[in-house]
Design a protein around this motif. Structure first.
Motif, PDB file in Angstrom:
ATOM      1  N   LYS A   1       0.833  -1.201   0.000  1.00  0.00           N
ATOM      2  CA  LYS A   1       0.000   0.000   0.000  1.00  0.00           C
ATOM      3  C   LYS A   1       0.872   1.258   0.000  1.00  0.00           C
ATOM      4  O   LYS A   1       2.026   1.224   0.399  1.00  0.00           O
ATOM      5  N   LYS A   2       0.287   2.350  -0.412  1.00  0.00           N
ATOM      6  CA  LYS A   2       1.000   3.632  -0.447  1.00  0.00           C
ATOM      7  C   LYS A   2       0.177   4.682   0.282  1.00  0.00           C
ATOM      8  O   LYS A   2      -1.047   4.625   0.308  1.00  0.00           O
ATOM      9  N   SER A   3       0.880   5.665   0.848  1.00  0.00           N
ATOM     10  CA  SER A   3       0.226   6.777   1.521  1.00  0.00           C
ATOM     11  C   SER A   3       1.112   7.999   1.385  1.00  0.00           C
ATOM     12  O   SER A   3       2.331   7.894   1.330  1.00  0.00           O
ATOM     13  N   GLU A   4       0.461   9.153   1.344  1.00  0.00           N
ATOM     14  CA  GLU A   4       1.208  10.407   1.292  1.00  0.00           C
ATOM     15  C   GLU A   4       1.722  10.798   2.678  1.00  0.00           C
ATOM     16  O   GLU A   4       2.623  11.616   2.795  1.00  0.00           O
ATOM     17  N   ARG A   5       1.141  10.206   3.712  1.00  0.00           N
ATOM     18  CA  ARG A   5       1.532  10.520   5.086  1.00  0.00           C
ATOM     19  C   ARG A   5       2.682   9.622   5.540  1.00  0.00           C
ATOM     20  O   ARG A   5       2.873   8.531   5.032  1.00  0.00           O
ATOM     21  N   MET A   6       3.405  10.118   6.520  1.00  0.00           N
ATOM     22  CA  MET A   6       4.460   9.328   7.137  1.00  0.00           C
ATOM     23  C   MET A   6       3.825   8.071   7.728  1.00  0.00           C
ATOM     24  O   MET A   6       2.815   8.155   8.437  1.00  0.00           O
ATOM     25  N   SER A   7       4.393   6.909   7.411  1.00  0.00           N
ATOM     26  CA  SER A   7       3.779   5.653   7.826  1.00  0.00           C
ATOM     27  C   SER A   7       4.818   4.643   8.267  1.00  0.00           C
ATOM     28  O   SER A   7       5.958   4.669   7.811  1.00  0.00           O
ATOM     29  N   LEU A   8       4.379   3.750   9.117  1.00  0.00           N
ATOM     30  CA  LEU A   8       5.164   2.589   9.499  1.00  0.00           C
ATOM     31  C   LEU A   8       4.751   1.491   8.528  1.00  0.00           C
ATOM     32  O   LEU A   8       3.587   1.094   8.490  1.00  0.00           O
ATOM     33  N   VAL A   9       5.690   1.024   7.702  1.00  0.00           N
ATOM     34  CA  VAL A   9       5.381   0.045   6.668  1.00  0.00           C
ATOM     35  C   VAL A   9       5.758  -1.348   7.161  1.00  0.00           C
ATOM     36  O   VAL A   9       6.880  -1.566   7.630  1.00  0.00           O
ATOM     37  N   LEU A  10       4.816  -2.278   7.049  1.00  0.00           N
ATOM     38  CA  LEU A  10       5.019  -3.639   7.532  1.00  0.00           C
ATOM     39  C   LEU A  10       4.858  -4.658   6.410  1.00  0.00           C
ATOM     40  O   LEU A  10       4.104  -4.430   5.469  1.00  0.00           O
ATOM     41  N   LYS A  11       5.568  -5.767   6.549  1.00  0.00           N
ATOM     42  CA  LYS A  11       5.375  -6.930   5.688  1.00  0.00           C
ATOM     43  C   LYS A  11       4.995  -8.083   6.601  1.00  0.00           C
ATOM     44  O   LYS A  11       5.593  -8.247   7.668  1.00  0.00           O
ATOM     45  N   LEU A  12       4.013  -8.871   6.186  1.00  0.00           N
ATOM     46  CA  LEU A  12       3.527  -9.977   7.017  1.00  0.00           C
ATOM     47  C   LEU A  12       3.441 -11.281   6.225  1.00  0.00           C
ATOM     48  O   LEU A  12       2.553 -12.086   6.459  1.00  0.00           O
ATOM     49  N   ASN A  13       4.369 -11.501   5.311  1.00  0.00           N
ATOM     50  CA  ASN A  13       4.308 -12.688   4.458  1.00  0.00           C
ATOM     51  C   ASN A  13       4.999 -13.903   5.067  1.00  0.00           C
ATOM     52  O   ASN A  13       4.631 -15.032   4.761  1.00  0.00           O
ATOM     53  N   THR A  14       6.008 -13.683   5.882  1.00  0.00           N
ATOM     54  CA  THR A  14       6.751 -14.781   6.509  1.00  0.00           C
ATOM     55  C   THR A  14       6.678 -14.623   8.023  1.00  0.00           C
ATOM     56  O   THR A  14       6.356 -13.554   8.535  1.00  0.00           O
ATOM     57  N   PHE A  15       7.025 -15.683   8.717  1.00  0.00           N
ATOM     58  CA  PHE A  15       7.006 -15.612  10.180  1.00  0.00           C
ATOM     59  C   PHE A  15       8.041 -14.618  10.694  1.00  0.00           C
ATOM     60  O   PHE A  15       7.800 -13.910  11.667  1.00  0.00           O
ATOM     61  N   ASN A  16       9.184 -14.535  10.041  1.00  0.00           N
ATOM     62  CA  ASN A  16      10.190 -13.566  10.443  1.00  0.00           C
ATOM     63  C   ASN A  16       9.691 -12.127  10.225  1.00  0.00           C
ATOM     64  O   ASN A  16       9.928 -11.250  11.054  1.00  0.00           O
TER      65      ASN A  16
ATOM     66  N   ILE B   1       6.590 -11.201  10.344  1.00  0.00           N
ATOM     67  CA  ILE B   1       5.591 -10.977  11.392  1.00  0.00           C
ATOM     68  C   ILE B   1       6.299 -10.614  12.696  1.00  0.00           C
ATOM     69  O   ILE B   1       5.918  -9.670  13.385  1.00  0.00           O
ATOM     70  N   LYS B   2       7.351 -11.354  13.020  1.00  0.00           N
ATOM     71  CA  LYS B   2       8.140 -11.074  14.224  1.00  0.00           C
ATOM     72  C   LYS B   2       8.682  -9.639  14.179  1.00  0.00           C
ATOM     73  O   LYS B   2       8.538  -8.884  15.147  1.00  0.00           O
ATOM     74  N   GLU B   3       9.288  -9.267  13.062  1.00  0.00           N
ATOM     75  CA  GLU B   3       9.835  -7.909  12.922  1.00  0.00           C
ATOM     76  C   GLU B   3       8.737  -6.852  13.034  1.00  0.00           C
ATOM     77  O   GLU B   3       8.948  -5.793  13.622  1.00  0.00           O
ATOM     78  N   SER B   4       7.565  -7.147  12.501  1.00  0.00           N
ATOM     79  CA  SER B   4       6.450  -6.200  12.566  1.00  0.00           C
ATOM     80  C   SER B   4       5.948  -6.027  13.994  1.00  0.00           C
ATOM     81  O   SER B   4       5.610  -4.913  14.413  1.00  0.00           O
ATOM     82  N   ILE B   5       5.888  -7.125  14.744  1.00  0.00           N
ATOM     83  CA  ILE B   5       5.480  -7.024  16.152  1.00  0.00           C
ATOM     84  C   ILE B   5       6.474  -6.149  16.909  1.00  0.00           C
ATOM     85  O   ILE B   5       6.081  -5.301  17.718  1.00  0.00           O
ATOM     86  N   GLU B   6       7.751  -6.327  16.622  1.00  0.00           N
ATOM     87  CA  GLU B   6       8.776  -5.506  17.281  1.00  0.00           C
ATOM     88  C   GLU B   6       8.621  -4.027  16.912  1.00  0.00           C
ATOM     89  O   GLU B   6       8.710  -3.155  17.776  1.00  0.00           O
ATOM     90  N   LYS B   7       8.363  -3.731  15.633  1.00  0.00           N
ATOM     91  CA  LYS B   7       8.191  -2.341  15.191  1.00  0.00           C
ATOM     92  C   LYS B   7       6.976  -1.693  15.839  1.00  0.00           C
ATOM     93  O   LYS B   7       7.046  -0.586  16.364  1.00  0.00           O
TER      94      LYS B   7
ATOM     95  N   ILE C   1      10.971  -9.105  24.660  1.00  0.00           N
ATOM     96  CA  ILE C   1      10.149  -9.186  23.441  1.00  0.00           C
ATOM     97  C   ILE C   1      10.320 -10.525  22.726  1.00  0.00           C
ATOM     98  O   ILE C   1       9.352 -11.080  22.216  1.00  0.00           O
ATOM     99  N   ASP C   2      11.540 -11.056  22.688  1.00  0.00           N
ATOM    100  CA  ASP C   2      11.749 -12.344  22.017  1.00  0.00           C
ATOM    101  C   ASP C   2      10.939 -13.449  22.682  1.00  0.00           C
ATOM    102  O   ASP C   2      10.347 -14.297  22.004  1.00  0.00           O
ATOM    103  N   GLU C   3      10.893 -13.422  24.003  1.00  0.00           N
ATOM    104  CA  GLU C   3      10.114 -14.412  24.745  1.00  0.00           C
ATOM    105  C   GLU C   3       8.617 -14.239  24.473  1.00  0.00           C
ATOM    106  O   GLU C   3       7.884 -15.215  24.295  1.00  0.00           O
ATOM    107  N   LYS C   4       8.157 -12.990  24.423  1.00  0.00           N
ATOM    108  CA  LYS C   4       6.741 -12.729  24.151  1.00  0.00           C
ATOM    109  C   LYS C   4       6.355 -13.201  22.753  1.00  0.00           C
ATOM    110  O   LYS C   4       5.298 -13.796  22.553  1.00  0.00           O
ATOM    111  N   ILE C   5       7.227 -12.941  21.777  1.00  0.00           N
ATOM    112  CA  ILE C   5       6.940 -13.362  20.411  1.00  0.00           C
ATOM    113  C   ILE C   5       6.964 -14.883  20.304  1.00  0.00           C
ATOM    114  O   ILE C   5       6.099 -15.485  19.664  1.00  0.00           O
TER     115      ILE C   5
END
Length: 186
Positions: A29-44, A46-52, A66-70
């Motif tokens: 997706k695209k936006s003109e506003r400042m955004s946090l961009v996530l990818k959720l295709n792989t488990f890694n 998803i992990k990185e997105s949860i951290e972000k 956080i590693d234990e929570k994930i």
């Protein structure tokens, strides 16, 4: 958001039309506003997105351990648990590295690479063909003869609108379709 214990949020299909403290967008997706961009295709991813996203949690201690929570989140999912265990994942990737896969989508390429398969350049030099459900199979196989030869190689994967909204369930389903087809062939 729920994995990060953030309860006060609004889902908006067009973030450029409404104000918000933080825009979170999927990478496609695209936006003109400042955004946090996530990818959720792989488990890694998803992990990185949860951290972000976790950095914005209402709970200031959310990022502690956080590693234990994930790991705890993934432990509730059979395939995710398997693919986030570094030792198990290396074994799978070692086996998969001998298998050539032609991929017809960016989100599926992320998955195929994460699973350790070789990316094939063309359909003829491949063991499997992975494509999204929105792609016409007839366009993949250029001729009737080629289509018949490739029938057992085809793995159709559901796109975003045809799977669970839960990112881990969605990823598990996609990985399972690929694993099942390949395991049944060997």
């Amino acid at each position: 958001m729920k994995f990060c214990q953030i309860d006060d949020y609004k889902v908006n299909k067009n973030p450029d039309l409404e104000e918000g403290e933080l825009n979170i967008l999927m990478s496609e997706k695209k936006s003109e506003r400042m955004s946090l961009v996530l990818k959720l295709n792989t488990f890694n991813q998803i992990k990185e997105s949860i951290e972000k996203v976790g950095k914005y949690s209402d709970n200031p201690k959310f990022l502690e351990d956080i590693d234990e929570k994930i790991a705890n989140i993934f432990s509730n999912y059979k395939i995710a648990n398997k693919w986030t265990d570094d030792n198990e994942k290396e074994e799978f990737k070692k086996f998969n590295s001998k298998i050539k896969v032609k991929v017809y989508s960016k989100f599926l390429e992320d998955i195929i690479k994460d699973m350790g398969f070789k990316i094939a350049i063309n359909n003829d030099d491949t063991d499997f063909i992975v494509y999204p459900d929105y792609l016409d199979v007839d366009k993949i196989a250029k001729s009737e003869e080629n289509k018949e030869n490739q029938k057992n190689k085809l793995i159709e994967i559901p796109s975003h609108s045809n799977v669970s909204k839960d990112p881990i369930e969605r990823t598990e389903y996609r990985y399972s379709l690929i694993e099942e087809k390949i395991q049944n062939s060997y």
